[in-house]
Scaffold this motif. Sequence first.
Motif, PDB file in Angstrom:
ATOM      1  N   PRO A  64       0.816  -1.218   0.000  1.00 20.73           N
ATOM      2  CA  PRO A  64       0.000   0.000   0.000  1.00 20.73           C
ATOM      3  C   PRO A  64       0.847   1.265   0.000  1.00 20.73           C
ATOM      4  CG  PRO A  64      -0.853  -1.600   1.570  1.00 20.73           C
ATOM      5  CD  PRO A  64       0.449  -2.135   1.081  1.00 20.73           C
ATOM      6  N   GLN A  65       0.326   2.308  -0.634  1.00 23.29           N
ATOM      7  CA  GLN A  65       1.034   3.584  -0.665  1.00 23.29           C
ATOM      8  C   GLN A  65       1.013   4.234   0.718  1.00 23.29           C
ATOM      9  OE1 GLN A  65       2.713   4.819  -3.415  1.00 23.29           O
ATOM     10  NE2 GLN A  65       2.287   2.737  -4.134  1.00 23.29           N
ATOM     11  N   GLY A  66       1.968   5.131   0.923  1.00 32.89           N
ATOM     12  CA  GLY A  66       2.067   5.826   2.195  1.00 32.89           C
ATOM     13  C   GLY A  66       3.513   6.077   2.552  1.00 32.89           C
ATOM     14  N   GLY A  67       3.736   6.554   3.758  1.00 28.49           N
ATOM     15  CA  GLY A  67       5.090   6.777   4.230  1.00 28.49           C
ATOM     16  C   GLY A  67       5.770   5.461   4.562  1.00 28.49           C
ATOM     17  N   TRP A  68       7.062   5.534   4.879  1.00 33.81           N
ATOM     18  CA  TRP A  68       7.814   4.303   5.141  1.00 33.81           C
ATOM     19  C   TRP A  68       7.215   3.546   6.315  1.00 33.81           C
ATOM     20  CZ3 TRP A  68       9.748   3.209   9.860  1.00 33.81           C
ATOM     21  CH2 TRP A  68       9.982   4.269  10.750  1.00 33.81           C
ATOM     22  N   GLU A 115       4.026   3.372   7.411  1.00 31.43           N
ATOM     23  CA  GLU A 115       2.815   2.653   7.020  1.00 31.43           C
ATOM     24  C   GLU A 115       3.147   1.455   6.132  1.00 31.43           C
ATOM     25  OE1 GLU A 115       1.865   6.616   8.343  1.00 31.43           O
ATOM     26  OE2 GLU A 115       3.202   5.956   6.740  1.00 31.43           O
ATOM     27  N   ARG A 116       4.131   1.613   5.263  1.00 29.97           N
ATOM     28  CA  ARG A 116       4.496   0.545   4.345  1.00 29.97           C
ATOM     29  C   ARG A 116       5.192  -0.597   5.096  1.00 29.97           C
ATOM     30  NH1 ARG A 116       4.882   1.496  -1.013  1.00 29.97           N
ATOM     31  NH2 ARG A 116       7.039   0.778  -1.230  1.00 29.97           N
ATOM     32  N   LEU A 117       6.018  -0.247   6.087  1.00 28.23           N
ATOM     33  CA  LEU A 117       6.670  -1.293   6.866  1.00 28.23           C
ATOM     34  C   LEU A 117       5.667  -2.010   7.770  1.00 28.23           C
ATOM     35  CD1 LEU A 117       9.502  -2.389   6.914  1.00 28.23           C
ATOM     36  CD2 LEU A 117      10.086  -0.810   8.762  1.00 28.23           C
ATOM     37  N   GLU A 118       4.681  -1.279   8.264  1.00 29.12           N
ATOM     38  CA  GLU A 118       3.584  -1.914   9.007  1.00 29.12           C
ATOM     39  C   GLU A 118       2.884  -2.937   8.117  1.00 29.12           C
ATOM     40  OE1 GLU A 118       0.817   0.947  10.413  1.00 29.12           O
ATOM     41  OE2 GLU A 118       2.222   1.918  11.794  1.00 29.12           O
ATOM     42  N   ALA A 119       2.645  -2.565   6.875  1.00 30.11           N
ATOM     43  CA  ALA A 119       1.960  -3.472   5.953  1.00 30.11           C
ATOM     44  C   ALA A 119       2.771  -4.730   5.724  1.00 30.11           C
ATOM     45  CB  ALA A 119       1.698  -2.756   4.619  1.00 30.11           C
ATOM     46  N   VAL A 120       4.086  -4.592   5.622  1.00 32.72           N
ATOM     47  CA  VAL A 120       4.960  -5.762   5.461  1.00 32.72           C
ATOM     48  C   VAL A 120       4.834  -6.674   6.673  1.00 32.72           C
ATOM     49  CG1 VAL A 120       7.372  -6.508   5.405  1.00 32.72           C
ATOM     50  CG2 VAL A 120       6.605  -4.677   3.890  1.00 32.72           C
ATOM     51  N   ALA A 121       4.888  -6.090   7.863  1.00 26.37           N
ATOM     52  CA  ALA A 121       4.815  -6.884   9.089  1.00 26.37           C
ATOM     53  C   ALA A 121       3.475  -7.605   9.190  1.00 26.37           C
ATOM     54  CB  ALA A 121       5.032  -5.985  10.306  1.00 26.37           C
ATOM     55  N   ARG A 122       2.396  -6.902   8.906  1.00 24.36           N
ATOM     56  CA  ARG A 122       1.069  -7.517   9.020  1.00 24.36           C
ATOM     57  C   ARG A 122       0.868  -8.592   7.956  1.00 24.36           C
ATOM     58  NH1 ARG A 122      -0.656  -1.894   9.934  1.00 24.36           N
ATOM     59  NH2 ARG A 122      -0.793  -1.628  12.187  1.00 24.36           N
ATOM     60  N   ARG A 123       1.424  -8.375   6.782  1.00 25.78           N
ATOM     61  CA  ARG A 123       1.307  -9.378   5.723  1.00 25.78           C
ATOM     62  C   ARG A 123       2.042 -10.659   6.124  1.00 25.78           C
ATOM     63  NH1 ARG A 123       2.646  -7.675  -0.421  1.00 25.78           N
ATOM     64  NH2 ARG A 123       0.840  -6.353   0.000  1.00 25.78           N
ATOM     65  N   ASN A 124       3.206 -10.520   6.742  1.00 26.15           N
ATOM     66  CA  ASN A 124       3.948 -11.692   7.189  1.00 26.15           C
ATOM     67  C   ASN A 124       3.247 -12.386   8.348  1.00 26.15           C
ATOM     68  OD1 ASN A 124       6.755 -12.166   5.840  1.00 26.15           O
ATOM     69  ND2 ASN A 124       6.563  -9.948   5.951  1.00 26.15           N
ATOM     70  N   ARG A 125       2.620 -11.615   9.216  1.00 23.97           N
ATOM     71  CA  ARG A 125       1.869 -12.216  10.318  1.00 23.97           C
ATOM     72  C   ARG A 125       0.698 -13.037   9.779  1.00 23.97           C
ATOM     73  NH1 ARG A 125      -2.496 -10.700  13.914  1.00 23.97           N
ATOM     74  NH2 ARG A 125      -2.161 -11.578  16.004  1.00 23.97           N
ATOM     75  N   ARG A 126      -0.005 -12.489   8.780  1.00 19.70           N
ATOM     76  CA  ARG A 126      -1.114 -13.242   8.184  1.00 19.70           C
ATOM     77  C   ARG A 126      -0.626 -14.548   7.565  1.00 19.70           C
ATOM     78  NH1 ARG A 126      -2.762  -8.088   6.420  1.00 19.70           N
ATOM     79  NH2 ARG A 126      -1.924  -8.466   4.322  1.00 19.70           N
ATOM     80  N   LEU A 127       0.588 -14.516   7.038  1.00 22.41           N
ATOM     81  CA  LEU A 127       1.158 -15.725   6.439  1.00 22.41           C
ATOM     82  C   LEU A 127       1.297 -16.823   7.488  1.00 22.41           C
ATOM     83  CD1 LEU A 127       2.105 -16.134   3.486  1.00 22.41           C
ATOM     84  CD2 LEU A 127       4.438 -15.797   4.294  1.00 22.41           C
ATOM     85  N   TYR A 128       1.815 -16.465   8.670  1.00 21.51           N
ATOM     86  CA  TYR A 128       1.955 -17.442   9.749  1.00 21.51           C
ATOM     87  C   TYR A 128       0.591 -17.931  10.241  1.00 21.51           C
ATOM     88  CZ  TYR A 128       6.956 -16.497  10.331  1.00 21.51           C
ATOM     89  OH  TYR A 128       8.316 -16.395  10.133  1.00 21.51           O
ATOM     90  N   LEU A 129      -0.356 -17.007  10.391  1.00 22.48           N
ATOM     91  CA  LEU A 129      -1.657 -17.403  10.908  1.00 22.48           C
ATOM     92  C   LEU A 129      -2.414 -18.267   9.910  1.00 22.48           C
ATOM     93  CD1 LEU A 129      -2.860 -14.112  12.667  1.00 22.48           C
ATOM     94  CD2 LEU A 129      -1.553 -16.027  13.612  1.00 22.48           C
ATOM     95  N   SER A 130      -2.163 -18.056   8.610  1.00 29.11           N
ATOM     96  CA  SER A 130      -2.803 -18.881   7.585  1.00 29.11           C
ATOM     97  C   SER A 130      -2.147 -20.256   7.477  1.00 29.11           C
ATOM     98  CB  SER A 130      -2.728 -18.181   6.226  1.00 29.11           C
ATOM     99  OG  SER A 130      -3.420 -16.960   6.236  1.00 29.11           O
ATOM    100  N   HIS A 131      -0.872 -20.329   7.807  1.00 31.03           N
ATOM    101  CA  HIS A 131      -0.110 -21.579   7.708  1.00 31.03           C
ATOM    102  C   HIS A 131       0.672 -21.782   9.013  1.00 31.03           C
ATOM    103  CE1 HIS A 131      -1.011 -21.461   3.393  1.00 31.03           C
ATOM    104  NE2 HIS A 131      -0.546 -20.233   3.368  1.00 31.03           N
ATOM    105  N   PRO A 132      -0.016 -22.167  10.103  1.00 29.48           N
ATOM    106  CA  PRO A 132       0.631 -22.266  11.417  1.00 29.48           C
ATOM    107  C   PRO A 132       1.848 -23.188  11.451  1.00 29.48           C
ATOM    108  CG  PRO A 132      -1.756 -22.393  11.629  1.00 29.48           C
ATOM    109  CD  PRO A 132      -1.454 -22.476  10.175  1.00 29.48           C
ATOM    110  N   TRP A 133       1.927 -24.148  10.540  1.00 29.10           N
ATOM    111  CA  TRP A 133       3.058 -25.072  10.518  1.00 29.10           C
ATOM    112  C   TRP A 133       4.375 -24.361  10.235  1.00 29.10           C
ATOM    113  CZ3 TRP A 133       5.423 -25.168   5.706  1.00 29.10           C
ATOM    114  CH2 TRP A 133       4.654 -24.715   4.624  1.00 29.10           C
ATOM    115  N   LEU A 134       4.314 -23.130   9.726  1.00 25.69           N
ATOM    116  CA  LEU A 134       5.540 -22.393   9.442  1.00 25.69           C
ATOM    117  C   LEU A 134       6.384 -22.184  10.703  1.00 25.69           C
ATOM    118  CD1 LEU A 134       4.311 -19.650   6.936  1.00 25.69           C
ATOM    119  CD2 LEU A 134       5.854 -21.556   6.440  1.00 25.69           C
TER     120      LEU A 134
END
Length: 241
Positions: A84-88, A90-109
């Motif tokens: 998503p567009q925005g300042g650094w 907001e964009r780094l928050e988006a990276v962190a949340r996207r990676n968190r969703r990855l773990y929650l979607s695939h707990p075996w990670l």
Amino acid sequence: MTLLWGLQDKPKRGPKPRLTVDQITRAAIELADAEGFEAVSMRRIAEKLGGVTAMSLYTYVPGKGELLDLMLDAVYGEALGPIPQGGWRERLEAVARRNRRLYLSHPWLIQIAIARPGLGPNLLAKYELELSVVEGLGLTDVDMDLLLSMIGDYVHGAARAAIYAAQAEKHTGMTDNQWWEAHAPLLEKVWDPAKYPVASRVGNTAGQEYGAGDPERSFEFGLQRLLDGVEALIARRAQGR
């Protein structure tokens, strides 16, 4: 590596292969999502795909180690896409949340210890994408790499806590609040507020605020403090320090 990049030799003659490496990888991911990584075996994958034997799968994937690399790279592909567009921040928050969703979607990670990650196309694309978020902030190349590692380590730990809490509820049939309530009578007998005054005060206040725990709130609080530190680092680098 050849499997990850699709560079394996293709048969020049004979019948067309019944399966693809991608089909086997996807079946393995679905098994791991449903039952954990320990449930993944060539036998179970063959059963899931139907009409094939476990031994036949080895003609596509040599072993479980190679299969894991394929699974990981396929899952990393889910973290790609525009940031998503925005300042650094907001964009780094988006990276962190996207990676968190990855773990929650695939707990075996969180079960996988990765000392040497498979250098597949999705992993490298993910690394490039996430580096682009902190490019041009005045950080050194080493700063940028370490910053992403720091964010990744934090997200891994926070996601692990959330996953363990969910698994505990599933296995015991009790929420965290119900577990604490069940043990409250015993705790009241042994707990001495005079001996633990700070713990008593803080524990009671936190309990009234969000019960036995709130993984989502803990994640957001920690993420903001982490980004406060990144902001301070950017400021220091701007001052030549």
